[in-house]
Design an enzyme around this catalytic site. Sequence first.
Site, PDB file in Angstrom:
ATOM      1  N   SER A  21     -11.650  13.686  -1.020  1.00 67.72           N
ATOM      2  CA  SER A  21     -10.940  12.880  -2.015  1.00 67.72           C
ATOM      3  C   SER A  21     -11.625  11.586  -2.421  1.00 67.72           C
ATOM      4  CB  SER A  21      -9.521  12.570  -1.525  1.00 67.72           C
ATOM      5  OG  SER A  21      -9.555  11.941  -0.254  1.00 67.72           O
ATOM      6  N   HIS A  46      -7.706   5.754   0.868  1.00 66.65           N
ATOM      7  CA  HIS A  46      -8.596   5.924  -0.283  1.00 66.65           C
ATOM      8  C   HIS A  46      -9.096   4.581  -0.816  1.00 66.65           C
ATOM      9  CE1 HIS A  46      -6.130   9.735  -0.484  1.00 66.65           C
ATOM     10  NE2 HIS A  46      -7.380  10.164  -0.365  1.00 66.65           N
ATOM     11  N   ASP A  91      -2.434   3.253   0.502  1.00 65.58           N
ATOM     12  CA  ASP A  91      -2.289   4.362   1.444  1.00 65.58           C
ATOM     13  C   ASP A  91      -3.195   4.200   2.660  1.00 65.58           C
ATOM     14  OD1 ASP A  91      -4.822   4.925   0.462  1.00 65.58           O
ATOM     15  OD2 ASP A  91      -4.247   6.806  -0.506  1.00 65.58           O
TER      16      ASP A  91
END
Length: 247
Positions: free
Chosen positions: A10, A221, A218
């Site tokens: 990601s 990321h 979060d």
Amino acid sequence: MRIFVLSGQSNMAGRGGVHHRRWDGVVPPECAPLPSILRLSAALDWEEAREPLHADIDKAKTCGVGPGMAFARAILPQLQPPAPAPAPGAAAGAGVGLVPCAVGGTAIREWARGEPLYEQMVRRARAATEYGEIEALLWYQGESDAESDAAAAAYQGNVERLIANVREDLGMPELPFIQVALASGNKRNFEKVRKAQLSINLPNVVTVDAIGLALNDDNLHLTTESQVKLGEILAQAYMGNFLQATS
């Protein structure tokens, strides 16, 4: 066209500006589109590169800003001769071609030879070579492998195998491989995976460190600003280690 494969999970696919599964749509000037930077779409068509680069590749997740555009814009002035500006969709004459392949939440075992993600990456890379030469593979992955002792212990060997396999399958035994050492991961094996990444010592493999770059809320990321910084760090690694050799 100078071609770069963007792969991993990601943080390579890009989550900059993504909050609660929605992207804020903010594109910093360092990531703005240019006619001389193209991307290979999921349908294997060349088009003008725009954020989010991985929107049609990492389709199950919400993509935002990643390091790819900042990387491309940082290296573009150093490419000689200066690239002309093609119309969107035209491959000939383009300065940089980006091949997005990253998919969020994927473990290194899913990038083994014969697995769908690996085979898709190789297939896309081969298709791209019709229009230029692959200059490097940029790799940012490992958060998922910090979830278990066994995956972390096997990580270094699996990445080294990945490098050997992709070089063999693309017929490029000296293909530059620039990997990113993890910046995040709240799992027990975070440091073990980082140690494995920093311990890889193979020809034409360079590791840059993302530790300390700011994270989204979060805590996993990279923020948009951090993705820009990472793209520039990757660019410096490419230009400092490989640009002369491939010019």
